[in-house]
Design an enzyme around this catalytic site. Structure first.
Site, mmCIF file in Angstrom:
data_model
loop_
_atom_site.group_PDB
_atom_site.id
_atom_site.type_symbol
_atom_site.label_atom_id
_atom_site.label_comp_id
_atom_site.label_asym_id
_atom_site.label_seq_id
_atom_site.Cartn_x
_atom_site.Cartn_y
_atom_site.Cartn_z
ATOM 1 N N VAL A 119 99.871 -29.002 116.056
ATOM 2 C CA VAL A 119 99.334 -27.617 116.441
ATOM 3 C C VAL A 119 99.219 -26.910 118.037
ATOM 4 C CG1 VAL A 119 96.752 -26.461 117.175
ATOM 5 C CG2 VAL A 119 97.438 -27.892 115.439
ATOM 6 N N CYS A 120 99.566 -27.888 118.588
ATOM 7 C CA CYS A 120 100.493 -27.212 120.184
ATOM 8 C C CYS A 120 100.924 -26.816 120.459
ATOM 9 C CB CYS A 120 99.934 -29.337 120.982
ATOM 10 S SG CYS A 120 98.150 -29.786 121.156
ATOM 11 N N PRO A 121 102.525 -27.130 119.288
ATOM 12 C CA PRO A 121 104.055 -26.643 119.605
ATOM 13 C C PRO A 121 103.225 -25.079 119.175
ATOM 14 C CG PRO A 121 103.955 -28.339 118.229
ATOM 15 C CD PRO A 121 102.595 -28.824 118.824
#
Length: 179
Positions: A49-51
């Site tokens: 999710v972070c990218p």
């Protein structure tokens, strides 16, 4: 957790930015340069999710700059992990704003955003005014990504210094209560 009206801690934190190997670069969070700050934490590098969030914020970097706001990303990973992640993904490399390497969790603990069971930062977003006062906070659990466009919308509303109704967007009328 720090919230609206609290001061951003005046810490000097290690950062990684660009493609060069980390060489001890730091960022003084007490300095504002008269600008707003958009500080957003993600739990860990090399995740799923972070990218999407980092790339989303990076795509709006000029829009934030046009509003006298600087983007600052952060996680509890090291500067070398940040560097490796940028090298591994050209889309992340293009997100050319400083990434705080808060592996000591000094800032995350001061902000009160560590997920106790996971030991990493929640997906926390802070909009900080030029006086280093927090004006907006959102915090998501570890599995739900944010909407960077919404952060930009809230920044626009805050910068009007007016009453902005639900779903207000830049260019729309603000509320003008009768005296």
């Amino acid at each position: 957790m720090l919230t609206v009206g609290d001061k951003l801690p005046s810490l000097t934190v290690p950062v990684q930015q660009g493609s060069a190997l980390p060489a001890g670069e730091t960022l003084d969070l007490g300095e504002t340069g008269g600008k707003w700050k958009i500080l957003f934490y993600w739990p860990k590098d090399f995740t799923f999710v972070c990218p999407t969030e980092i790339i989303g914020y990076g795509e709006l970097a000029q829009d934030f700059a046009d509003r006298d706001a600087v983007l600052i990303g952060a996680s509890t990973d090291t500067d070398f992990v940040h560097h490796a992640w940028r090298k591994a993904d050209e889309r992340l490399a293009a997100a050319d704003f400083p990434w705080i390497a808060d592996n000591k969790k000094e800032l995350a603990n001061a902000l009160g955003i560590i997920a106790p069971d996971a030991g990493v930062a929640y997906r926390a977003t802070f909009i900080i005014d030029p006086d280093n006062v927090i004006q907006h906070v959102t915090v998501n659990g570890l599995n739900v990504g944010r909407n960077p466009q919404e952060t930009l919308r809230v920044l626009d509303a805050l910068q009007t210094d007016e009453l902005c109704p639900c779903n207000w967007s830049e260019g729309q009328e603000v509320l003008r209560p009768a005296a």
